[in-house]
Design a protein around this motif. Sequence first.
Motif, PDB file in Angstrom:
ATOM      1  N   ALA A  70       0.853  -1.190   0.000  1.00  0.00           N
ATOM      2  CA  ALA A  70       0.000   0.000   0.000  1.00  0.00           C
ATOM      3  C   ALA A  70       0.886   1.236   0.000  1.00  0.00           C
ATOM      4  O   ALA A  70       2.114   1.146   0.068  1.00  0.00           O
ATOM      5  N   LEU A  71       0.212   2.375  -0.067  1.00  0.00           N
ATOM      6  CA  LEU A  71       0.878   3.665   0.087  1.00  0.00           C
ATOM      7  C   LEU A  71       0.608   4.118   1.517  1.00  0.00           C
ATOM      8  O   LEU A  71      -0.550   4.163   1.951  1.00  0.00           O
ATOM      9  N   TYR A  72       1.658   4.423   2.251  1.00  0.00           N
ATOM     10  CA  TYR A  72       1.519   4.842   3.647  1.00  0.00           C
ATOM     11  C   TYR A  72       1.832   6.327   3.746  1.00  0.00           C
ATOM     12  O   TYR A  72       2.930   6.760   3.395  1.00  0.00           O
ATOM     13  N   PHE A  73       0.848   7.074   4.226  1.00  0.00           N
ATOM     14  CA  PHE A  73       1.003   8.512   4.363  1.00  0.00           C
ATOM     15  C   PHE A  73       1.166   8.890   5.823  1.00  0.00           C
ATOM     16  O   PHE A  73       0.541   8.314   6.709  1.00  0.00           O
ATOM     17  N   CYS A  74       1.969   9.909   6.008  1.00  0.00           N
ATOM     18  CA  CYS A  74       2.073  10.564   7.293  1.00  0.00           C
ATOM     19  C   CYS A  74       1.492  11.969   7.107  1.00  0.00           C
ATOM     20  O   CYS A  74       1.626  12.570   6.029  1.00  0.00           O
ATOM     21  N   ALA A  75       0.820  12.464   8.118  1.00  0.00           N
ATOM     22  CA  ALA A  75       0.320  13.833   8.105  1.00  0.00           C
ATOM     23  C   ALA A  75       0.667  14.479   9.435  1.00  0.00           C
ATOM     24  O   ALA A  75       0.921  13.781  10.427  1.00  0.00           O
ATOM     25  N   SER A  76       0.663  15.801   9.459  1.00  0.00           N
ATOM     26  CA  SER A  76       0.900  16.472  10.734  1.00  0.00           C
ATOM     27  C   SER A  76      -0.038  17.662  10.880  1.00  0.00           C
ATOM     28  O   SER A  76      -0.558  18.191   9.886  1.00  0.00           O
ATOM     29  N   SER A  77      -0.272  18.036  12.114  1.00  0.00           N
ATOM     30  CA  SER A  77      -1.070  19.220  12.406  1.00  0.00           C
ATOM     31  C   SER A  77      -0.538  19.849  13.677  1.00  0.00           C
ATOM     32  O   SER A  77       0.184  19.218  14.450  1.00  0.00           O
ATOM     33  N   VAL A  78      -0.960  21.083  13.899  1.00  0.00           N
ATOM     34  CA  VAL A  78      -0.447  21.809  15.059  1.00  0.00           C
ATOM     35  C   VAL A  78      -0.926  21.177  16.350  1.00  0.00           C
ATOM     36  O   VAL A  78      -0.168  20.926  17.277  1.00  0.00           O
ATOM     37  N   GLY A  79      -2.253  20.940  16.399  1.00  0.00           N
ATOM     38  CA  GLY A  79      -2.865  20.596  17.675  1.00  0.00           C
ATOM     39  C   GLY A  79      -3.139  19.131  17.879  1.00  0.00           C
ATOM     40  O   GLY A  79      -2.739  18.268  17.119  1.00  0.00           O
ATOM     41  N   ASP A  80      -3.931  18.888  18.886  1.00  0.00           N
ATOM     42  CA  ASP A  80      -4.232  17.548  19.353  1.00  0.00           C
ATOM     43  C   ASP A  80      -5.677  17.196  19.043  1.00  0.00           C
ATOM     44  O   ASP A  80      -6.000  16.681  17.989  1.00  0.00           O
ATOM     45  N   TRP A  81      -6.590  17.514  19.925  1.00  0.00           N
ATOM     46  CA  TRP A  81      -7.971  17.101  19.718  1.00  0.00           C
ATOM     47  C   TRP A  81      -8.763  18.110  18.900  1.00  0.00           C
ATOM     48  O   TRP A  81      -9.733  17.772  18.290  1.00  0.00           O
TER      49      TRP A  81
END
Lengths: 114, 113
Positions: A87-98
């Motif tokens: 498969a293709l495995y993606f990582c993502a990021s964001s500033v916060g948590d919930w």
Amino acid sequence: DSGVTQTPKHLITATGQRVTLRCSPRSGDLSVYWYQQSLDQGLQFLIQYYNGEERAKGNILERFSAQQFPDLHSELNLSSLELGDSALYFCASSVGDWEAGTQYFGPGTRLLVL
Amino acid sequence: GEDVEQSLFLSVREGDSSVINCTYTDSSSTYLYWYKQEPGAGLQLLTYIFSNMDMKQDQRLTVLLNKKDKHLSLRIADTQTGDSAIYFCAESKAGNAGNMLTFGGGTRLMVKP
């Protein structure tokens, strides 16, 4: 360029093996997410880490594990690999948590299990 | 349970408008997103809308949200061949359980010259 980096870009391995995928989030982002994109399952959420701690778990197999390190980079470990893990495995990021923060995606790691 | 659905395919002529539709089932969704994926590439965030909004416009992109019908659409004005890609809608639900995205299956947009 989203600012999220993933290595390696491509990975070819055999069934039964173990691999590690690496992700570096955007500068300043504390949350890291892992997603799997496959032909039969589509895009599925696997797991989220925030500032080193696990925050949410999705459809992640027991053979898979992840962690986020003090420098905020994350690794996804896939073991006892099966053909269906290709498969293709993606990582993502964001500033916060919930709070619903915008997620920025890396270019992905394409895994082929032979 | 949570489910996001999209039609599989859309074909338009260059210069026309494209409308890509999405339906979702989780009424507690907080944000709804549109992502674009070109062949062999990652997911590019196009735009997003907060669930208490009806419409958002961003240059050639217009997002419409009908919360009553749980229907989201993305309109691309003056569609270009470079817009050919797969478009994913996604929902998120902020809360104590983290912030995961639930994606639709994607709509493949083909733009003919």
